[in-house]
Write an enzyme that holds these catalytic residues in place. Structure first.
Site, PDB file in Angstrom:
ATOM      1  N   GLY A   1      39.469  43.380  40.090  1.00  0.00           N
ATOM      2  CA  GLY A   1      39.473  44.706  39.479  1.00  0.00           C
ATOM      3  C   GLY A   1      40.309  44.780  38.215  1.00  0.00           C
TER       4      GLY A   1
ATOM      5  CG  LEU B   1      36.390  45.308  36.505  1.00  0.00           C
ATOM      6  CD1 LEU B   1      34.919  45.693  36.720  1.00  0.00           C
ATOM      7  CD2 LEU B   1      36.671  43.921  37.066  1.00  0.00           C
TER       8      LEU B   1
ATOM      9  CG  HIS C   1      36.932  41.217  34.754  1.00  0.00           C
ATOM     10  ND1 HIS C   1      38.087  41.828  34.344  1.00  0.00           N
ATOM     11  CD2 HIS C   1      37.290  40.323  35.702  1.00  0.00           C
ATOM     12  CE1 HIS C   1      39.110  41.330  35.016  1.00  0.00           C
ATOM     13  NE2 HIS C   1      38.663  40.405  35.839  1.00  0.00           N
TER      14      HIS C   1
ATOM     15  CD  GLN D   1      43.764  35.577  44.622  1.00  0.00           C
ATOM     16  OE1 GLN D   1      42.681  35.656  45.182  1.00  0.00           O
ATOM     17  NE2 GLN D   1      43.850  35.360  43.308  1.00  0.00           N
TER      18      GLN D   1
ATOM     19  N   GLY E   1      35.786  32.996  34.956  1.00  0.00           N
ATOM     20  CA  GLY E   1      36.253  32.800  33.580  1.00  0.00           C
ATOM     21  C   GLY E   1      37.085  31.530  33.452  1.00  0.00           C
TER      22      GLY E   1
ATOM     23  CE  LYS F   1      43.430  35.113  31.766  1.00  0.00           C
ATOM     24  NZ  LYS F   1      44.583  34.692  32.614  1.00  0.00           N
TER      25      LYS F   1
ATOM     26  CB  SER G   1      44.102  42.389  35.139  1.00  0.00           C
ATOM     27  OG  SER G   1      42.715  42.176  35.218  1.00  0.00           O
TER      28      SER G   1
HETATM   29  O1  PAF Z   1      40.119  35.211  39.404  1.00  0.00           O
HETATM   30  C1  PAF Z   1      40.312  36.161  40.187  1.00  0.00           C
HETATM   31  O2  PAF Z   1      40.297  37.325  39.802  1.00  0.00           O
HETATM   32  C2  PAF Z   1      40.559  35.869  41.656  1.00  0.00           C
HETATM   33  O3  PAF Z   1      41.315  34.716  41.827  1.00  0.00           O
HETATM   34  C3  PAF Z   1      39.261  35.801  42.494  1.00  0.00           C
HETATM   35  C4  PAF Z   1      38.376  34.660  42.063  1.00  0.00           C
HETATM   36  C5  PAF Z   1      38.504  37.117  42.352  1.00  0.00           C
HETATM   37  C6  PAF Z   1      39.610  35.595  43.963  1.00  0.00           C
HETATM   38  O4  PAF Z   1      40.385  36.632  44.466  1.00  0.00           O
END
Ligand code: PAF
Length: 295
Positions: free
Chosen positions: A34, A36, A40, A64, A150, A152, A189
């Site tokens: 999100g 975005l 994105h 994560q 992406g 990045k 973000s």
């Molecule tokens: O790159 C991200 O935004 C995140 O690591 C992902 C791939 C959506 C997994 O949570």
């Protein structure tokens, strides 16, 4: 466009589109956390071009984030995200809750070894296990033909490519180019965390990568050590920059080249990768290039 929050709604939404469009319609998934931005948007546009059905997921994945990282404060703006996804042509946006994605303490993890321990993996232990676990779950839920990511987050791309290959997942990982602001700052973000001064100084990331690539093609940086020194020298010109790593590695293997290895005549993909803190904000950037072609 339809926004859904449960796995059942998402699966029936995809089924309905498949019935409408026929079996030829491929499914493209753009996984996001999100907030975005244009990066994105470029992934959604690419997925729209390639597929009959486009699904965007928006989920700030708690597993994560490490202790003390920005899970709680990660920027969120659902209404704006939905408007952007719709404008770029998404068919379905999946916004699961944490309980939907992890209904009970999860006992299964997907872990890619070796390449997850270097670069960002060295300072963020467990981060890539969280990424591969959630992306596997999203792949199982959506059953996409292609997943869009992406460049990045170049290490994430390498790790996911390894995962789909090792586990014979029937999904193509589609890496998409880094999108930058006009002045060179890679979109993220997390850029909203930067103060005006930090944002100004953060331009050293893209500048150091540009200067290093130019030095390789002009022959003034020859070895991996020369490139590392140049990257660090340029970044250190910004007093607010605190370098976590400035690396030169192979791609997609992410093996660091020894300092005395000659890079300038290599005919293979070479990755320069950076992680630098500005205050509380950790920024990453990278440049992938073939030195032989650059010469
Ligand atoms: O790159 C991200 O935004 C995140 O690591 C992902 C791939 C959506 C997994 O949570």
């Amino acid at each position: 466009m339809k926004a859904v929050r449960t796995i059942e709604e998402l699966r029936s939404g995809i089924r309905a589109l498949q019935i409408n469009l026929g079996p030829e319609a491929t499914v493209g998934l753009v996984p996001t956390m999100g907030y975005l931005h244009e990066g994105h948007a470029s992934l959604i546009r690419r997925a729209r071009k390639d597929n009959g059905i486009v699904v965007v997921s928006i989920f700030v994945n708690p597993i994560q984030f490490g202790p003390g990282e920005d899970y709680e404060t990660y920027p969120r703006d659902e209404a704006r995200d939905l408007a952007l996804a719709e404008a770029e042509g998404a068919d379905l946006v999946f916004l699961p809750s944490v309980e939907t994605m992890y209904p009970q303490p999860t006992k299964t993890k997907i872990m890619v070894s070796d390449i997850t321990t270097r670069l960002c993996g060295a300072s963020r232990p467990g981060h890539f296990d969280g990424v591969t676990t959630v992306v596997s779950k999203l792949f199982n839920i959506v059953q996409p033909d292609k997943g869009y990511f992406g460049m990045k987050d170049v290490q994430q791309v390498a790790v996911l490519q390894q995962m789909v290959q090792d586990l014979n997942m029937n999904v193509e990982i589609v890496p998409c180019p880094i999108v930058r602001e006009e002045d060179g700052l890679a979109l993220s973000s997390r850029n909203v965390y930067l103060s005006e001064e930090e944002r100004r100084q953060a331009l050293v990331l893209s500048r150091s990568l540009r200067e290093a690539a130019a030095a390789v093609s002009e022959g003034t940086a020859v070895t991996a050590g020369d490139i590392r020194n140049l990257l660090k020298r340029v970044i250190s010109q910004s007093p607010l920059a605190d370098i976590e790593y400035a690396e030169v590695v192979s791609f997609p293997g992410l093996q660091p080249y020894p300092d005395d290895e000659e890079i300038s005549r290599k005919d293979e993909a070479v990755l320069m990768a950076l992680a630098v803190r500005f205050g509380r904000t950790r920024l990453i950037d990278n440049r992938l290039f073939n030195p032989k072609e650059a010469n």
